[in-house]
Design a protein around this motif. Structure first.
Motif, PDB file in Angstrom:
ATOM      1  N   THR A 148      14.995   7.966   5.662  1.00  0.00           N
ATOM      2  CA  THR A 148      14.091   6.864   5.323  1.00  0.00           C
ATOM      3  C   THR A 148      12.655   7.362   5.407  1.00  0.00           C
ATOM      4  OG1 THR A 148      14.188   6.196   7.627  1.00  0.00           O
ATOM      5  CG2 THR A 148      15.579   4.987   6.093  1.00  0.00           C
ATOM      6  N   GLU A 152      -0.293   3.253   8.431  1.00  0.00           N
ATOM      7  CA  GLU A 152      -1.281   2.179   8.427  1.00  0.00           C
ATOM      8  C   GLU A 152      -2.668   2.721   8.781  1.00  0.00           C
ATOM      9  OE1 GLU A 152       0.329  -1.302   9.488  1.00  0.00           O
ATOM     10  OE2 GLU A 152      -1.419  -2.339   8.717  1.00  0.00           O
ATOM     11  N   LEU A 189       8.895   7.450   5.384  1.00  0.00           N
ATOM     12  CA  LEU A 189       8.043   6.299   5.688  1.00  0.00           C
ATOM     13  C   LEU A 189       6.893   6.193   4.696  1.00  0.00           C
ATOM     14  CD1 LEU A 189       7.915   6.539   9.543  1.00  0.00           C
ATOM     15  CD2 LEU A 189       9.229   4.976   8.121  1.00  0.00           C
ATOM     16  N   PRO A 190       6.399   4.991   4.482  1.00  0.00           N
ATOM     17  CA  PRO A 190       5.211   4.841   3.655  1.00  0.00           C
ATOM     18  C   PRO A 190       3.992   5.422   4.360  1.00  0.00           C
ATOM     19  CG  PRO A 190       5.897   2.717   4.522  1.00  0.00           C
ATOM     20  CD  PRO A 190       6.911   3.722   4.960  1.00  0.00           C
ATOM     21  N   ALA A 211       5.348  -2.951   6.203  1.00  0.00           N
ATOM     22  CA  ALA A 211       5.447  -1.490   6.151  1.00  0.00           C
ATOM     23  C   ALA A 211       6.120  -0.930   7.399  1.00  0.00           C
ATOM     24  CB  ALA A 211       4.061  -0.882   5.994  1.00  0.00           C
ATOM     25  N   SER A 212       6.159  -1.714   8.454  1.00  0.00           N
ATOM     26  CA  SER A 212       6.826  -1.219   9.657  1.00  0.00           C
ATOM     27  C   SER A 212       8.343  -1.231   9.497  1.00  0.00           C
ATOM     28  CB  SER A 212       6.420  -2.082  10.853  1.00  0.00           C
ATOM     29  OG  SER A 212       6.625  -3.440  10.541  1.00  0.00           O
ATOM     30  N   ARG A 213       8.834  -2.021   8.542  1.00  0.00           N
ATOM     31  CA  ARG A 213      10.274  -2.020   8.267  1.00  0.00           C
ATOM     32  C   ARG A 213      10.458  -1.816   6.774  1.00  0.00           C
ATOM     33  NH1 ARG A 213      12.768  -7.381   9.932  1.00  0.00           N
ATOM     34  NH2 ARG A 213      10.644  -8.081  10.120  1.00  0.00           N
ATOM     35  N   PRO A 214      10.228  -0.604   6.297  1.00  0.00           N
ATOM     36  CA  PRO A 214      10.076  -0.438   4.859  1.00  0.00           C
ATOM     37  C   PRO A 214      11.380  -0.355   4.078  1.00  0.00           C
ATOM     38  CG  PRO A 214       9.648   1.625   5.965  1.00  0.00           C
ATOM     39  CD  PRO A 214       9.987   0.642   7.038  1.00  0.00           C
ATOM     40  N   TYR A 215      12.524  -0.391   4.736  1.00  0.00           N
ATOM     41  CA  TYR A 215      13.784  -0.275   3.989  1.00  0.00           C
ATOM     42  C   TYR A 215      14.655  -1.484   4.268  1.00  0.00           C
ATOM     43  CZ  TYR A 215      12.374   4.327   2.751  1.00  0.00           C
ATOM     44  OH  TYR A 215      11.676   5.356   2.216  1.00  0.00           O
ATOM     45  N   ASP A 253      12.391  -2.871  16.616  1.00  0.00           N
ATOM     46  CA  ASP A 253      13.333  -1.896  16.103  1.00  0.00           C
ATOM     47  C   ASP A 253      14.293  -1.470  17.195  1.00  0.00           C
ATOM     48  OD1 ASP A 253      13.947  -1.064  13.693  1.00  0.00           O
ATOM     49  OD2 ASP A 253      12.255   0.294  13.434  1.00  0.00           O
ATOM     50  N   HIS A 301      10.068  -8.635  14.512  1.00  0.00           N
ATOM     51  CA  HIS A 301      11.184  -7.695  14.561  1.00  0.00           C
ATOM     52  C   HIS A 301      10.870  -6.563  15.511  1.00  0.00           C
ATOM     53  CE1 HIS A 301      14.711  -5.609  13.151  1.00  0.00           C
ATOM     54  NE2 HIS A 301      13.998  -4.500  13.262  1.00  0.00           N
TER      55      HIS A 301
END
Lengths: 458, 469, 187, 668
Positions: free
Chosen positions: A61, A67, A63-64, C175-179, D600, D598
Motif C-alpha cells: 500500500t 501531509e 502511501l500518498p 489520506a491517513s487511510r488511503p486504501y 489503525d 479511525h
C-alpha cells in the motif's frame, strides 16, 4: 441555508400526517433483506490449506504524499506571495518578478502539477459550506485564503507570478494586442458567471467544473482529456497576442481577487512620484488595466445620464428576479449534470418501461441492491438543492449583468494615468514606461539621450 | 576573448541546429531500439517436478464404523441417485406438499455436520447415503444416516488426501437393492453393502483406467442400471460398464480422441427403441449403446473450455438438451436412428443470457426447460429455444440447486434461502420463501423422499419436512 | 482640506473592509476546517461498488492510469485455474498468450504446492483495465480488485475517473487511510 | 575616425549579429518543436492500432483459434501478435513521454530566443492616439456589448428552462415522499404492519396491559421460582450523566437513520437507569463495572502510564493460566480465572500488593477430544461475579463454580458441554442472590438448547430457567430499570429479549440481530442499544411488552458495526467501536452520526467511561483515552507493552488491565 423555512415546516407537517405510514416503513425495513451483496459474500472460499508452510504476502500500500509536504506547499505559497509583493511594490523590478514567475511555473506548475491551486479551492470551500459530510482540508483552506489576504493588503500579487495558471500564460505572451474595449467589458462578465456555476455545481456535490475544465493542468500533467488539451492549446495560442485570456475572461478566483484588491493597503502605482501626464504608459499594459484620464469635454448632458442610471436601477430588481425565475425553471436541466439525478431518472424510466435496456450505471445500481425509493429520495433532495441553487445562480447572473451596466453608466472623473487595482495583475510592465521611474532609477543621462524603456514591438 | 560577429550569427544557429538534429535522431532511434518484450509462453509456472500421484490401494487401508443400535425407520419414498430415480430431478410425491410456510419456514427435522463440499445425499429405504470427505481423518467417507433423525448408522472410509479447492466432496452416490456405489473426489469408486457398509469392491480409476482427475476434483455421479454400474473414466475408455456385484468390467468404449473426464454425469436415454448412455466429455458429446458399449454417435459441437458441469437433459423424442456455464449457453441436439448408427443434428443454440447453467442441471418438465441462468435468475425455455420468462432481478438463486415435485419448483439459493414456486410456463409465481440454512455455498443438489427434503450448505446437511400439515 | 478628508475617509473604509473580511474569512474557514478528519483527502475506489467497467484504464489523467489491480492474497483461493489470469475461452489451461486474459502480461503465477498457485501482479505493466478483476469476481473469490495507487495518483481536486465511473465507486477518503482493502476475515 | 563612435557602431553591429543569431535559433527551435509535434502525433495515431485494450485483429485471431484449437500456426501467430502489440504499446508510451519533455525543452529555447531578440531591439513606447476617444460613445458601446452577452446568457437559461420541464422523468420529484405501501397498510387493519392506534398519554406505541403476557406471541413460561430484588438500589443520579434532552430533531429524509416514530417524547419518568445495589458503587463486582455497561464511578482515574517502563504501574503479577476474562474487584480483593485444556483455576489477588492470596484449582473431568474452542476464546473467557462474600465463575466448558473469599469451594455444577461454535463466552451477571447465566448454544434455535438461568448464589440451585429461541451467542446480558420495570436485556440472533429478573418472565422481544452475536447491549436515557456486525445497531424503546420488532425500534444505524466490542453510552451520545478500529459517535436520541474516528488497530476489549473520558484498549495493549463529547478529542494514549484481550476494570483510582500473561494495576 438552501433549505427554506417554509419547505421545512411543510415537510414536518407532512411527516406528522404520515406517522402511521412511517411506523409501517420502519417495520418493513427491519425485515431481513437478502441483497446481491450477500450473495457475493457467499461465493467466497475459505482459505486454502497450505501444507508447505507458505504464508500469503500482504498487498503493498504505497502511501500518498505525506501531509507534511502539503504544509510545506502552503509555506512556499506564503513565501512566494511575500516575495511577489516585495518585488512588485518595493523593488519594482520586472526581471526579478520573471524569475519568480519561472519558479512558480516550475514548482506549482510542473512539480506540483497544478494541484491544489487557489482557483480550484473555491469549489472545496463551497462543498464544505453546503455538504456537511465534507471537511475542508486545512491546506486547501490556506491556499484559498492566503492570496485573498494578500490581495487585501498588496493587490493581486498572486496573479502576477504565483498562480500556475497565470504563469504559463505569462510565458507565452509574445506580442500583446489591445482587446476592443466593448468586447473586453462583455467578456469580463464571464468569470462571474463561471464562478456562479462553479459554486452551484460544487455546492450540490455535482462536479468540480473549474478543475474539470482547467485548461492548463493538462500541460503540467502531460496528459488529460483531449478536449481540454485542445482548449488549453487554443488558449495558449490566443495568449501569444491576447494577454492572459483565461485570467481576464474566465478565472473565477480572479473575481474574488477583484473584490479584494481595491481595498489594498499598498497598490501598484505606475509612477513612483507625481504623474507628469506624459501618457507614455498608456499602452504599456497588455491586460488593459490602465485607466486613462477622463477627457475634459462631455457631449452628453447630465440629465440623460441620470435618467439612464435611474432606469437601470429600476431594471436591476426585474433583471435579478427574472433571471432567478429562469434559473429556477432550468434547474431540472442543470441538475442533470448530477449523476444521482441522471441515475434516478434512468431508473425511474426503466421501472416504468419508458426505455428499454439498462445503462451501465443503472445496472451497477441494481447490482449493488440499491432501493429505487431511496434513490428517488436522494435525487429529490439534490433536486431541491438545485432548485434553490439554480434560482440563486440565475439571480446572480442578473445581478452581475445589471451591476455591470450600472457601473458603465456611472460618471467618474480621473486626472492621472492609474492602474485599476481590480484588474491590475501586478506584472510590473508599466513601471519602465514611466519616465519618472526611469529618473528614479537614474537611467536618464543628461549628457545624451539614452532612454532604456521597456521594449515594445509593433 | 571576443566572439567574432560573423561567427555568432552563423555559429550559434548551426550549433543549435546540430544539437536539435542530434536530439531528434536519438529520440527517433530510441523508438526503434527499444527491445521487444518476451513472448508469453507457458511452462515457467509449472511445478518443478510433477507431484507423484499416490498410487494407494485405499480398499485395504480403510476404516469403518457400524452402529447397529440405530433404528432404521420404515419411511416411504426413495431418491436413489443423482437427480432422482428417473434422473430427471422431478419427484412425484404421495404426500401433499405445503404451498406456504410459517415465518420460520418448513420445520427442520435434523442437521448433521459434514465435511466441506457440495456432495449431496441419496435416500433409500429410510436411509440417507452421503459420500463425505472427513477432513480430520483425511479420508473419503461413505456415510449412512437414518432418515428419521439423522443418526449415523454406518460409515466406511478410505484415506485420500484432498485439499480444499472449492470444496472437497462433490458427488452423489447411487443406491440400488443392497448396493451403494460412490465415486470419490480423486476418482475412487466404492461399492458397499447398503445396510452395513461392508465393502464389496473398489476401483481406482486413475490407476486402473488412466483417468485424469478433473480440475476441482471429480464431479461425476455414478449410474446404476440394473446390475451394472456405468462409469465414464475418460482416459483408456470413454465409458464403461462394470458388474454391480463384482466391479468386473462388462464392456469398455474405446476413447481414441482421449476425451477427459468432466464434472458431467451420464444420462441414460432410449431413442428409437435403442437404449444408450449419453455423456459430455471434454471434447464433445457421445452416445454409446447400453448393450455393448459401442459408439452410436458423437458430436464435437459442444465443448466448454473451462469445465463441463451440467449433465445432458433428456428432452424427449430423441432431443438432448445441453447447457453449461463459462459463456457456453445452451444447445439442443436431435438424435435420430440412421441405419445402424445414429445421426446428430443441432436444433438450436442460445447464448447464456437466454439460457445457460453454470453448475446445476436444468429440468425438463412438461415440455419446458427450467433452470437458473447466469446472473442467478430462474428462466423458462420452450423447445424452440425461446425464453418464456425470467424470475426478475428480485428473485435470484445463484448457483443453488432446484428440483420439481408435484408441480412445484423448489429453489435453494447460495445462502440457504428456500423458495417454492409454481412450475408453469406462464411465469414465475413464487409461493413461499424461508431461510432454511445459515451457511453459505448451498450448492449440493437436493434430495426429496416422502415429503422430506434434504438440503445442504458447505458444512452441514439438513432434513426439512415440507409436507402440508 | 476636503480632498485630504475624503482620502482619509476612504482609507478608513478600506481598513474596515480589510479587517472585516479577514475576520469573516478566517472564521468561516476555521469553522469548516475544525470538523473531524479535515486532513488531506485522496481518491479511492470502493471495491464493493466497482463493476470493473474498464473506465479506470482510459479516463485517468495519467497514461497509464494510476489505478492498478491489487491482489488480496488472504482472500485468494489460489486456484490453478485462475479466472483473473486465464480467459474464459481457452485452448488449454496454459498461461500462453492465447489463454492469458491480461492485455499487458501483468499477471504472473507461481506454483506453491498442489493444487495451489500464487498470482502476482506486476504493477509496472498493469494498466488498470479490470479484465482480471471481472474474471476473478465472476468465477473466483474476488481477491483481485482495483485500487488507486498513491505512488502514481496526482490527487486531482476532481478525479476524472470518479466523474466517469458509472457505479459511483470512487470517493474521497482521508489520506491517513488511503486504501479500501477488501476485508480478509473469513467468517 | 572617432574611436568612441566606432565602438558604438561596432557595438550596434554586434547587437545586430546577436539578433540575427537568436532569430535563427528561434526558427530552429520552432522547426524542432514542429518536428517533435508531428512525430508525437504520428506516434499517437500509430499507437491507436496497438492499444492493448482494443485489438480487433488479435480478437478475431483468438476466435479463429477457438474454432480450430489444433492449428499451431494460428497459435504462433496469436503469440507473435500479442507480443508485438504489447511491445509497441510500451515503446510508444516511452517515446511519447520523452517527446513531451523534448517539446517543453524546444519551446523554452524558442521563448528564450524571442525574449533575447526583444531585449536587443528595444523600442520606445508608442501610445495609441486613438485611445482618447469619446467617453460617452465608448460607454454606450460597452453597454451594448454587455447587454449582448447578458442576452446570450439569459437566453441560455431560458432555453434550458423550456427544455427541462418537458420530460416525464422529472415526475419522481413531484412526490417528495414515496408512498410504497400506503393503500395496503391503511386498508388492511389486520396486517401486522398496520400500526396500532396511538395509546392515550402521548405514546403511539402499542402497550398491552402489563401482565397480559400470554397474549403476546411466544413467551415461554419460565420454570422455577423467583428471585428477590436487590435490597437497596444504587443511586442512579451519577450514571449515566443525565442531560436535559431536547426534543429530538425531526427526521431528515435520506439520512441513514430511520425516523423516530414517536414525535412527542415520552414523559420524563420514562427513563432507563442502571439496576444495581448501592453497595456496589465502590467496587467492580461484575463484568464492565457495577452498572454492567462499562461506566466507572471513579472521579480520578489514571491518565498516563507505560507498562514497559513501569511508569504508573503499581504492580504487575503474572497469572499462571491464561484467560480472556476481565478482573473483578471487591474491596482489596481482585479475582480472575484462568484455564487451559486440562485445568481450571481461580485466583484471588491482593489489590494493594498484587500478591496472589490464593489460587484454587477446580476439579473438572477430562474433555472429550471432539470438544474444541477457538484460540481467541480460550478456556476461561467469561468474567466472574462476586456479591462481596462469594465469587462465581463459569468456564468455556459449562462448569459453574462458587467459592467463598477464602477459596473454599461452596458448590460446583455443570450446565453440560455447550454446543457453541467458539465455546461459551458470555459472562455472568448478578441480581440479588441470583447468578444470571445466558447459556446460548446450538446452531438451530428450534432445538431449544439455549436458556437463560438464574442460580442461587448460595446453593447453585436453579431459581428459574427460561428457554431462549436463539442459537449460540457470546453476548453478556445487562440489567436495567425502565421506569419502574426491572429488566434483563439479552442479545441473541435474531432476538433481543428482555426478561423480568425476578422470575424470568419475558417482557418484550425484538428481532433485530443477526450472525454470531457477541457485543453486549448498552442503554442510555430512554433506550436500549444492541448491535452486531451483519445486522445493525438498533435503538429499542424498552417501555413495551410483546414482540416489538415493528414498533419498538426507534432507529437503526448500519455502518462500522461492532462484532466484539460492546457499545457504550453516556445518555446523550452513543459510541460504537468496530473491531477494525473505527469509533463512531452517534446521537443517542436520533442515531445521527456525530463523528467518526479511525484508529489503525484492532479492538477486542470493551470501553470504559469514567467521567468524560472513554478508555479503550486495543489488542496490542495501547489504551486510548478520548472525550465522550460531540467532537472527537483524544485525551491521551498509554501503552501497556503487552497484548490485551480483556476489558479493564476501573475502580477507585486504580485501573486493572489483564494482559496476555500479567495482571497490571495502574494508579498513583
Amino acid at each position: 441555508m438552501l433549505r427554506t423555512e417554509n419547505g421545512f415546516l411543510r415537510r414536518l407537517f407532512l411527516s406528522l400526517l404520515r406517522m402511521p405510514l412511517l411506523l409501517a416503513c420502519v417495520g418493513l425495513l427491519c425485515l431481513p433483506v437478502s441483497s446481491p451483496g450477500q450473495l457475493e459474500e457467499a461465493k467466497k472460499q475459505p482459505p486454502p490449506e497450505f501444507s508447505s508452510g507458505y504464508t500469503p504476502p500482504l498487498p503493498s500500500t504505497p502511501l500518498p504524499r505525506a501531509e507534511l509536504f502539503a504544509y510545506l506547499d502552503a509555506l512556499i505559497l506564503l513565501s512566494a506571495l511575500s516575495l511577489a509583493a516585495y518585488i512588485v511594490l518595493t523593488k519594482r523590478s520586472r526581471s526579478a518578478l520573471r524569475v519568480l514567475t519561472l519558479f512558480s511555473l516550475l514548482y506549482f506548475g510542473f512539480y506540483r502539477q497544478g494541484c491544489v491551486c487557489a482557483v480550484g479551492a473555491i469549489q472545496n470551500v463551497s462543498l464544505a459550506l453546503f455538504q456537511n459530510d465534507y471537511a475542508l482540508p486545512f491546506v486547501v483552506g490556506v491556499f484559498f485564503l492566503l492570496p485573498l489576504v494578500f490581495a487585501l493588503f498588496f493587490g493581486r500579487v498572486f496573479c502576477s507570478s504565483v498562480c500556475p495558471l497565470g504563469t504559463i500564460q505569462e510565458m507565452v505572451l509574445l506580442r500583446p494586442k489591445r482587446v476592443p474595449l466593448p468586447l473586453d467589458h462583455a467578456l469580463s462578465l464571464l468569470p462571474y458567471l463561471y464562478l456562479g456555476a462553479g459554486v452551484l455545481f460544487a455546492a450540490t456535490g455535482t462536479a468540480f467544473i473549474i478543475c474539470q475544465y482547467d485548461p492548463f493542468i493538462v500541460f503540467y500533467r502531460l496528459g488529460g482529456n483531449p478536449g481540454v488539451v485542445a482548449f488549453g492549446a487554443a488558449l495558449l495560442l490566443l495568449g501569444t497576442f491576447v494577454g492572459r485570456p483565461y485570467c481576464r475572461y474566465l478565472c473565477p478566483y480572479g473575481v474574488l481577487l477583484r473584490w479584494m484588491a481595491p481595498f489594498a493597503r499598498w497598490k501598484v502605482k505606475i509612477t513612483p512620484a507625481e504623474c507628469i501626464q506624459c501618457h507614455l504608459c498608456a499602452d504599456s499594459c497588455p491586460y488593459g488595466a490602465i485607466k486613462l484620464p477622463t477627457p475634459p469635454e462631455q457631449t452628453e448632458d447630465r440629465l440623460t445620464g441620470r435618467r439612464r442610471l435611474a432606469n437601470l436601477l429600476l431594471l436591476l430588481p426585474i433583471l435579478v428576479f427574472g433571471m432567478a425565475w429562469a434559473g429556477y425553471l432550468s434547474s431540472p436541466a442543470l441538475s442533470r449534470m448530477n449523476r444521482t439525478i441522471v441515475l434516478a431518472e434512468r431508473v425511474w424510466k426503466e421501472e416504468r418501461g419508458l426505455v428499454t435496456g439498462n445503462t451501465e450505471a443503472s445496472q451497477a445500481f441494481y447490482h449493488r441492491g440499491g432501493s429505487p425509493e431511496s434513490l428517488y429520495r436522494e435525487a429529490s433532495r439534490i433536486r431541491r438543492r438545485f432548485d434553490t441553487g439554480a434560482a440563486l445562480f440565475g439571480g446572480w447572473c442578473g445581478l452581475v449583468i445589471g451591476m455591470k451596466l450600472i457601473f458603465l453608466s456611472l460618471r467618474r472623473t480621473q486626472r492621472d494615468y492609474e492602474a485599476d487595482p481590480a484588474s491590475c495583475l501586478s506584472c510590473a510592465r508599466c513601471y519602465s514606461s514611466c519616465p519618472v521611474e526611469q529618473e528614479r532609477l537614474g537611467k536618464f543621462n543628461h549628457s545624451g539621450i539614452r532612454i532604456e524603456l521597456e521594449p515594445r514591438q509593433r | 576573448m571576443k566572439l567574432s560577429p560573423s561567427r555568432i550569427d552563423t555559429g550559434l544557429p548551426v550549433v543549435t541546429a546540430l544539437l536539435a538534429a542530434l536530439i531528434l535522431s536519438l529520440w527517433v532511434r530510441s523508438y526503434f531500439r527499444t527491445p521487444a518484450l518476451p513472448e508469453r509462453s507457458f511452462g515457467m509456472d509449472r511445478p518443478a517436478s510433477a507431484p507423484a500421484s499416490a498410487a494407494s490401494s485405499p480398499a485395504s487401508a480403510g476404516s469403518s464404523f457400524y452402529n447397529a443400535s440405530v433404528p432404521v425407520p420404515n419411511l416411504p419414498g426413495s431418491w436413489p441417485a443423482f437427480r432422482g430415480a428417473k434422473r430427471d430431478n422431478v419427484a412425484v410425491e404421495s404426500v401433499t406438499l405445503a404451498k406456504s410456510w410459517s415465518e420460520s419456514g418448513p420445520p427442520k427435522l435434523w442437521t448433521v455436520a459434514a465435511g466441506e463440499g457440495y456432495a449431496a445425499p441419496v435416500i433409500h429405504n429410510g436411509r440417507v447415503y452421503l459420500l463425505d470427505y472427513d477432513q480430520g481423518a483425511q479420508a473419503d467417507a461413505l456415510r449412512c444416516f437414518s432418515l428419521a433423525d439423522g443418526a449415523e448408522i454406518w460409515r466406511r472410509s478410505y484415506p485420500v488426501t484432498v485439499k480444499r479447492n472449492h470444496g472437497m466432496s462433490r458427488t452423489v452416490p447411487a443406491v440400488s437393492g443392497n448396493y451403494v456405489v460412490s465415486l470419490g473426489p480423486k476418482c475412487h469408486v466404492l461399492c458397499a453393502e447398503a445396510t452395513t457398509g461392508e465393502v464389496r469392491w473398489m476401483l481406482d480409476l486413475v490407476r486402473d483406467y488412466g483417468t485424469t482427475v478433473p480440475e476441482w476434483y471429480a464431479g461425476q455421479c455414478p449410474l446404476i442400471d440394473d446390475d451394472r454400474v456405468i462409469l465414464a473414466p475418460g482416459g483408456k475408455s470413454l465409458l464403461m460398464a462394470v458388474e454391480l456385484t463384482t466391479g468386473k468390467p462388462v464392456w469398455q468404449t474405446p476413447n481414441p480422441r482421449n476425451w477427459q473426464m468432466t464434472h458431467s454425469s451420464i444420462l441414460p436415454v432410449t431413442v428409437g427403441g435403442v437404449k444408450m448412455y449419453v455423456y459430455c466429455g471434454s471434447g464433445g458429446v457421445a452416445g454409446v449403446s447400453a448393450k455393448d458399449g459401442s459408439l452410436l454417435w458423437e458430436t464435437t459441437e459442444w465443448t466448454i473450455d473451462t469445465a463441463t458441469v451440467p449433465t445432458p437433459v433428456d428432452a424427449g423424442e430423441g432431443r438432448i438438451f445441453l447447457s453449461g456455464g463459462y459463456e457456453a449457453g445452451s444447445m439442443m441436439i436431435q438424435i435420430r436412428p440412421d441405419g445402424r448408427k445414429f445421426s446428430v443434428q443441432t436444433l438450436f443454440r442460445v447464448p447464456p443470457a437466454v439460457f445457460g447453467s453454470d453448475q446445476q442441471t436444468p429440468i425438463f418438465y412438461q415440455g419446458h426447460i427450467y433452470g437458473v441462468i447466469p446472473g442467478g435468475q430462474l428462466a423458462c425455455l420452450d423447445l424452440t429455444g425461446r425464453q418464456l420468462w425470467k424470475s426478475g432481478p428480485q428473485h435470484r438463486f445463484g448457483l443453488g440447486p432446484y428440483l420439481i415435485a408435484n408441480g412445484l419448483l423448489y429453489l435453494l439459493n447460495d445462502t440457504g434461502r428456500l423458495t417454492v414456486a409454481e412450475a408453469t410456463p406462464a411465469g414465475f409465481k413464487p409461493l413461499a420463501t424461508a431461510q432454511v440454512l445459515d451457511g453459505h455455498e448451498c450448492w449440493g443438489p437436493m434430495a426429496l423422499a416422502g415429503g422430506r427434503l434434504i438440503v445442504r450448505d458447505l458444512k452441514s446437511v439438513t432434513c426439512l419436512d415440507i409436507t402440508q400439515k | 482640506m476636503p480632498q485630504e478628508e475624503k482620502k482619509s475617509r476612504r482609507d478608513f473604509l478600506a481598513e474596515g473592509v480589510r479587517t472585516g473580511s479577514l475576520i469573516l474569512a478566517s472564521g468561516v474557514l476555521g469553522a469548516l476546517a475544525i470538523r473531524a478528519e479535515s486532513g488531506t483527502m485522496v481518491w479511492q475506489i470502493d471495491p464493493d461498488r466497482c463493476i470493473s467497467c474498464g473506465r479506470c484504464a482510459t479516463e485517468c489523467v495519467l497514461t497509464p492510469s494510476a489505478v492498478k489491480c491489487v491482489h488480496a492474497y488472504a482472500l485468494c483461493g489460489y486456484c490453478k485455474l485462475c479466472f483473473g489470469l486465464l480467459r474464459d475461452k481457452r485452448t488449454g489451461n496454459t498461461t500462453a498468450a492465447e489463454n492469458n486474459r491480461c492485455p499487458t502480461d501483468a499477471i504472473r503465477r507461481t506454483f506453491i504446492e498442489d493444487p495451489y498457485y500464487e498470482m502476482y501482479i506486476d504493477e509496472t505493466l498493469c494498466i488498470g483495465c479490470a479484465k482480471c478483476v471481472k474474471g476473478c469476481n465472476a468465477f473466483g473469490n474476488g481477491s483481485m480488485y482495483l485500487q488507486i495507487r498513491h505512488d502514481r495518483c496526482v490527487n486531482c481536486n476532481q478525479c476524472a475517473i470518479a466523474n466517469a465511473c458509472p457505479s459511483e465507486a470512487i470517493s474521497r477518503v482521508p489520506a491517513s487511510r488511503p486504501y479500501r482493502m477488501k476485508k480478509t476475515i473469513h467468517r | 575616425m572617432n574611436p568612441d563612435r566606432d565602438e558604438i557602431h561596432s557595438n550596434g553591429e554586434r547587437m545586430e549579429q546577436w539578433h540575427r543569431a537568436l532569430s535563427r535559433v528561434a526558427w530552429i527551435a520552432a522547426l524542432f518543436c514542429l518536428a517533435v509535434l508531428i512525430l508525437l502525433m504520428a506516434n499517437a495515431y500509430n499507437s491507436r492500432a496497438n492499444d492493448p485494450l482494443k485489438m480487433p485483429r488479435l480478437q478475431s485471431l483468438l476466435m479463429e483459434l477457438n474454432r480450430n484449437p489444433t492449428d499451431d500456426a494460428l497459435r504462433a501467430e496469436v503469440r507473435r501478435l500479442d507480443r508485438q502489440v504489447r511491445s509497441a504499446y510500451f515503446r510508444s508510451r516511452a517515446f511519447a513521454m520523452n517527446g513531451f519533455y523534448l517539446l517543453i525543452g524546444g519551446l523554452s529555447v524558442f521563448l528564450l530566443a524571442l525574449e533575447g531578440m526583444r531585449t536587443i531591439r528595444r523600442q520606445l513606447p508608442q501610445p495609441d492616439s486613438a485611445l482618447a476617444q469619446n467617453a460617452v460613445l465608448a460607454a454606450a458601446a460597452n453597454r451594448r456589448a454587455v447587454i449582448a452577452l447578458g442576452t446570450v446568457s439569459a437566453g441560455t437559461l431560458i432555453t434550458l428552462a423550456v427544455m427541462s420541464r418537458h420530460d416525464a422523468a422529472v415526475e419522481y420529484t413531484l412526490r417528495p415522499e414515496p408512498l410504497p405501501t400506503a393503500a395496503a397498510s391503511r386498508s388492511d387493519p389486520a396486517s401486522p404492519l398496520a400500526p396500532a392506534n396511538p395509546a392515550p398519554g402521548g405514546s403511539s406505541l402499542p402497550a398491552p396491559a402489563p401482565g397480559d403476557v400470554s397474549s403476546s406471541p411466544p413467551a415461554p413460561a419460565p420454570s422455577g421460582g423467583s428471585l428477590q430484588a436487590p435490597s437497596q438500589l444504587g443511586s442512579t443520579s451519577s450514571l449515566p450523566p443525565e442531560s436535559p434532552t431536547p426534543n429530538p430533531a425531526p427526521p431528515t429524509p435520506g439520512a441513514a437513520v430511520k425516523p423516530k416514530p414517536e414525535p412527542t417524547p415520552p414523559p420524563s419518568s420514562r427513563k432507563v437507569t442502571a439496576l444495581f445495589p448501592k453497595a456496589w458503587e465502590a467496587h467492580w463486582p461484575v463484568f464492565r463495572g457495577p452498572s454492567g455497561v462499562g461506566i466507572a464511578l471513579t472521579r480520578n482515574p489514571p491518565t498516563s502510564w507505560n507498562g514497559a517502563q513501569g511508569r504508573g504501574i503499581l504492580w504487575k503479577t503474572a497469572i499462571p493460566l491464561p484467560g480472556m476474562n476481565a478482573p473483578i474487584v471487591w474491596g482489596e480483593r481482585v479475582f480472575l480465572s484462568g484455564a487451559d485444556r486440562t485445568s481450571r483455576e481461580i485466583y484471588c489477588l491482593d489489590a494493594r500488593s498484587g500478591r496472589i492470596l490464593w489460587r484454587k484449582p477446580i476439579p473438572v473431568p477430562p474433555l472429550p477430544s471432539t470438544f474444541k474452542v477457538s484460540r481467541e476464546t480460550g478456556y476461561a473467557p467469561s468474567t466472574m461475579v462476586t456479591d462481596g462474600k462469594r465469587v462465581c465463575a463459569i468456564f468455556v466448558t459449562g462448569e459453574i463454580v462458587c467459592l467463598d473469599y477464602t477459596g473454599k469451594q461452596l458448590w460446583i455444577r455443570s450446565l453440560g458441554l455447550p454446543d457453541s461454535l467458539y465455546g461459551h463466552a458470555s459472562s455472568l451477571m448478578l441480581y440479588g442472590n441470583g447468578v444470571i447465566v445466558q447459556f446460548d448454544q446450538g446452531s438451530d434455535p428450534s432445538q431449544e438448547k439455549s436458556a437463560l438461568l438464574a442460580l442461587d448464589i448460595a446453593t447453585g440451585k436453579t431459581v428459574w430457567e427460561v428457554k431462549r429461541p436463539v442459537p449460540n451467542s457470546w453476548s453478556t446480558p445487562i440489567l436495567i430499570r425502565a421506569g419502574q420495570q426491572e429488566q434483563i436485556i439479552t442479545c441473541g440472533s435474531p432476538w433481543v429479549i428482555a426478561y423480568d429478573p425476578r422470575n424470568g418472565r419475558e417482557i418484550w422481544r425484538a428481532k433485530c440481530l443477526d450472525g454470531d452475536v457477541a457485543p453486549s447491549p448498552a442503554y442510555g436515557d430512554r433506550m436500549v442499544f444492541v448491535c452486531n456486525v451483519g445486522a445493525s445497531l438498533s435503538a429499542i424503546n424498552p417501555f413495551a411488552t410483546g414482540d416489538i420488532t415493528e414498533t419498538g425500534i426507534v432507529w437503526t444505524y448500519t455502518e462500522n458495526l461492532a462484532d466484539t466490542v460492546s457499545p457504550i453510552s453516556n445518555g446523550e451520545l452513543l459510541f460504537l467501536i468496530s473491531t477494525e478500529g473505527t469509533i463512531t459517535c452517534l446521537e443517542a436520541a436520533t442515531g445521527k452520526k456525530v463523528w467518526e474516528h479511525h484508529y489503525d488497530t484492532m479492538f477486542r476489549s470493551s470501553p470504559i467511561l469514567a467521567g468524560k473520558t472513554i478508555y479503550l484498549t486495543d489488542t496490542l495493549g495501547v489504551t486510548y483515552m478520548f472525550e465522550a463529547g460531540r467532537v472527537f478529542k483524544e485525551l491521551g494514549k498509554a501503552e501497556l507493552g503487552e497484548d490485551v484481550g480483556a476489558t479493564p476494570a476501573l475502580v477507585g483510582n486504580r485501573l486493572y488491565i489483564r494482559g496476555k500473561k500479567n495482571l497490571y494495576c495502574i494508579g498513583q
